[in-house]
Every structure is written in structure tokens, then in C-alpha cells.
Design a protein around this motif. Structure first.
Motif, PDB file in Angstrom:
ATOM      1  N   VAL A  92       0.868  -1.183   0.000  1.00  0.00           N
ATOM      2  CA  VAL A  92       0.000   0.000   0.000  1.00  0.00           C
ATOM      3  C   VAL A  92       0.898   1.224   0.000  1.00  0.00           C
ATOM      4  O   VAL A  92       1.653   1.465   0.938  1.00  0.00           O
ATOM      5  N   MET A  93       0.817   1.972  -1.085  1.00  0.00           N
ATOM      6  CA  MET A  93       1.756   3.068  -1.327  1.00  0.00           C
ATOM      7  C   MET A  93       1.061   4.395  -1.007  1.00  0.00           C
ATOM      8  O   MET A  93       0.516   5.047  -1.888  1.00  0.00           O
ATOM      9  N   THR A  94       1.065   4.776   0.287  1.00  0.00           N
ATOM     10  CA  THR A  94       0.438   6.066   0.645  1.00  0.00           C
ATOM     11  C   THR A  94       1.427   7.219   0.530  1.00  0.00           C
ATOM     12  O   THR A  94       1.026   8.375   0.609  1.00  0.00           O
ATOM     13  N   PRO A 124      12.921  14.517 -12.988  1.00  0.00           N
ATOM     14  CA  PRO A 124      11.850  13.672 -12.458  1.00  0.00           C
ATOM     15  C   PRO A 124      12.427  12.512 -11.644  1.00  0.00           C
ATOM     16  O   PRO A 124      13.491  11.983 -11.980  1.00  0.00           O
ATOM     17  N   THR A 125      11.740  12.138 -10.587  1.00  0.00           N
ATOM     18  CA  THR A 125      12.154  10.994  -9.761  1.00  0.00           C
ATOM     19  C   THR A 125      11.595   9.712 -10.384  1.00  0.00           C
ATOM     20  O   THR A 125      10.684   9.772 -11.218  1.00  0.00           O
ATOM     21  N   PRO A 126      12.105   8.549  -9.972  1.00  0.00           N
ATOM     22  CA  PRO A 126      11.529   7.297 -10.487  1.00  0.00           C
ATOM     23  C   PRO A 126      10.101   7.119  -9.995  1.00  0.00           C
ATOM     24  O   PRO A 126       9.786   7.488  -8.869  1.00  0.00           O
ATOM     25  N   GLY A 143      -2.541   1.920  -4.672  1.00  0.00           N
ATOM     26  CA  GLY A 143      -1.966   3.264  -4.729  1.00  0.00           C
ATOM     27  C   GLY A 143      -2.909   4.292  -4.139  1.00  0.00           C
ATOM     28  O   GLY A 143      -4.081   4.008  -3.885  1.00  0.00           O
ATOM     29  N   PHE A 144      -2.391   5.476  -3.916  1.00  0.00           N
ATOM     30  CA  PHE A 144      -3.178   6.616  -3.471  1.00  0.00           C
ATOM     31  C   PHE A 144      -3.063   7.705  -4.521  1.00  0.00           C
ATOM     32  O   PHE A 144      -2.027   7.815  -5.192  1.00  0.00           O
ATOM     33  N   ALA A 145      -4.100   8.500  -4.659  1.00  0.00           N
ATOM     34  CA  ALA A 145      -4.036   9.607  -5.611  1.00  0.00           C
ATOM     35  C   ALA A 145      -4.658  10.840  -4.977  1.00  0.00           C
ATOM     36  O   ALA A 145      -5.849  10.862  -4.686  1.00  0.00           O
TER      37      ALA A 145
HETATM   38  O1  C5P Z   1       2.110  11.258  -7.692  1.00  0.00           O
HETATM   39  P1  C5P Z   1       0.972  10.418  -8.179  1.00  0.00           P
HETATM   40  O2  C5P Z   1      -0.357  11.093  -8.059  1.00  0.00           O
HETATM   41  O3  C5P Z   1       1.226   9.789  -9.515  1.00  0.00           O
HETATM   42  O4  C5P Z   1       0.918   9.233  -7.099  1.00  0.00           O
HETATM   43  C1  C5P Z   1      -0.015   8.214  -7.164  1.00  0.00           C
HETATM   44  C2  C5P Z   1       0.552   6.997  -6.500  1.00  0.00           C
HETATM   45  O5  C5P Z   1       1.842   6.705  -7.058  1.00  0.00           O
HETATM   46  C3  C5P Z   1       0.778   7.073  -4.987  1.00  0.00           C
HETATM   47  O6  C5P Z   1       0.427   5.816  -4.447  1.00  0.00           O
HETATM   48  C4  C5P Z   1       2.269   7.351  -4.855  1.00  0.00           C
HETATM   49  O7  C5P Z   1       2.788   6.816  -3.657  1.00  0.00           O
HETATM   50  C5  C5P Z   1       2.835   6.640  -6.072  1.00  0.00           C
HETATM   51  N1  C5P Z   1       4.062   7.251  -6.614  1.00  0.00           N
HETATM   52  C6  C5P Z   1       5.178   6.467  -6.834  1.00  0.00           C
HETATM   53  N2  C5P Z   1       6.328   7.023  -7.348  1.00  0.00           N
HETATM   54  C7  C5P Z   1       6.358   8.329  -7.676  1.00  0.00           C
HETATM   55  C8  C5P Z   1       5.219   9.134  -7.495  1.00  0.00           C
HETATM   56  C9  C5P Z   1       4.088   8.563  -6.944  1.00  0.00           C
HETATM   57  O8  C5P Z   1       5.132   5.268  -6.554  1.00  0.00           O
HETATM   58  N3  C5P Z   1       7.475   8.846  -8.170  1.00  0.00           N
END
Ligand code: C5P
Length: 224
Positions: A92-94, A124-126, A143-145
Motif C-alpha cells: 500500500v503506497m500512501t 523527475p524521480t523514479p 496506490g493513493f491519488a
Molecule cells: O504522484 P501520483 O499522483 O502519480 O501518485 C499516485 C501513487 O503513485 C501514490 O500511491 C504514490 O505513492 C505513487 N508514486 C510512486 N512514485 C512516484 C510518485 C508517486 O510510486 N514517483
């Protein structure tokens, strides 16, 4: 109440902001408090899960019984997530992962020179979730948005692009929820015709409902 319905499940949660250094004293970050991710980690632990929390800098205490792995930069969070992803059942990617980081980090404190503006070159980050998708075997990935407009459309796009099983969308333009708050108002989105709109709830309550829904999405536990 839900007893130990997550027993034997291994949950990986990310939480908080990322922090990208500019020089030894300065950094770029965002307003994420980490509360949503910590609430999920704590609730899952209480329901029997083995929980690992990969956390950017927050002011929160580690939930009891949860392994906390601290990190700062987005690239560091990516490395920690990929190291642990293979051995989890659910991610779970919060975390509010920063989208940009300085291309080069100054070794010494940048000095002000008169009225000269300072230009930062940001790269840009990965995208951690996109990278994770390539390693997915049995895992359920959520994921969260955080959106400020076209909430559902934007979240549906991310659900597909990031190969997620579920995305939790919230409208950050709504007052009294989201960043820093103890409350959240979210929609749980699995597809264009599978959207569950939740009322304004505490982050603890949102965590409970989210864990119910994820539990129902997971393949049966091995050995049960
Ligand atoms: O930033 P974004 O709206 O695209 O984020 C949506 C989801 O992607 C979130 O769960 C966030 O943790 C993840 N994310 C990620 N790597 C990033 C940016 C966001 O995994 N560089």
C-alpha cells in the motif's frame, strides 16, 4: 472487531513525504504528514498482519510491533520498496513521493551572491509503483491519488498506468481533509464501474475499511 483476519499476511506500507537535498542544509519536500500510512500500518498489525513501514521523514511514533524502515529521497524509497516487495503479499503506497529532485546535490552550502537568482535543475524521480509492477507476482498493489481536479478520471488513469489493483482517491481541494488532517474523504476505485465513495471519516476509520476491501481482493492465504 475484525479479529485477526490479516494473520499470516505480509503488508508493506509506504508513508510520508520524500525529502530531496539541495545542499547540506536545504531540501525540497511536501506537506504529507504520514498519518494515513501509519494508521494503515497500525490497524493491519492489530489485525494480525506482519507489517513493514517504509517511511519518509515524519513526526509520528512507530506503531507498536511494526518494523519501520526510514528513508529520505525518492530514489532511496524506491530501493527500500524493491528490496522488500518480493516478500510481501500487499503493498500500500500512501507515500507522497516527490516528483522532482535536484539533478546534482551541492557538497557545500550554496552561498547567496548579491541579487543573483539561483536556478535549480530538477529531474523527475523514479515512479516507484511503475517499477514495482514489473516485479509483481502474487502481490496486491494499492496506490493513493491526491487530486485537485477531475478526481475520478485522474485516478482511473493512474490505476491503469501503474497496474494497480485498487486506487484510493481524495480531493485535496476539499477543506478539512487530506494533508496533515486526522480526517480523510476518499473513493476506493477498482475500475470505471467499481467506485466506492466513502463519507468523511477519520484516517483510522478509512484504514479499517481499506483493509476490509484489500482482504477481499487477496488470493487465499497459503496453507489455508
Ligand atoms: O504522484 P501520483 O499522483 O502519480 O501518485 C499516485 C501513487 O503513485 C501514490 O500511491 C504514490 O505513492 C505513487 N508514486 C510512486 N512514485 C512516484 C510518485 C508517486 O510510486 N514517483
Amino acid at each position: 472487531a475484525q479479529a485477526e483476519d490479516w494473520t499470516g499476511r505480509r503488508l508493506l506500507v509506504t508513508a510520508g513525504p520524500t525529502r530531496e537535498p539541495i545542499d547540506p542544509v536545504r531540501f525540497i519536500t511536501n506537506h504529507s504528514s504520514g498519518k494515513m500510512g501509519y494508521a494503515i500500518a497500525e490497524a493491519a498489525r492489530k489485525r494480525g498482519a506482519v507489517v513493514t513501514l517504509i517511511s519518509g521523514p515524519t513526526s509520528l511514533d512507530a506503531p507498536a510491533g511494526v518494523e519501520v524502515i526510514p528513508c529520505q529521497r525518492a530514489s532511496e524509497m524506491r530501493d527500500r520498496v524493491l528490496e522488500r516487495f518480493g516478500e510481501c503479499d500487499v503493498l500500500v503506497m500512501t507515500a507522497a513521493v516527490g516528483d522532482f529532485a535536484p539533478a546534482d546535490i551541492h557538497k557545500e552550502k550554496i552561498k547567496k551572491s548579491g541579487d543573483q537568482p539561483l536556478l535549480l535543475n530538477l529531474q523527475p524521480t523514479p515512479d516507484i509503483l511503475k517499477e514495482v509492477a514489473a516485479h509483481k507476482t502474487h502481490q496486491t498493489v494499492v496506490g493513493f491519488a491526491a487530486e485537485s481536479e477531475n478526481v475520478v478520471q485522474s485516478a482511473l488513469g493512474k490505476l491503469q498506468r501503474k497496474h494497480l489493483d485498487l486506487i484510493v482517491a481524495n480531493d485535496i481541494s476539499a477543506p478539512g481533509i487530506g494533508f496533515q488532517s486526522d480526517f480523510n474523504q476518499v473513493q476506493l476505485i477498482r475500475g470505471a464501474d467499481a467506485i466506492e465513495v466513502l463519507p468523511r471519516l477519520t484516517k483510522r476509520e478509512v484504514a479499517g475499511i481499506l483493509l476490509d476491501r484489500i482482504r477481499d481482493l487477496m488470493p487465499p492465504a497459503r496453507g489455508s
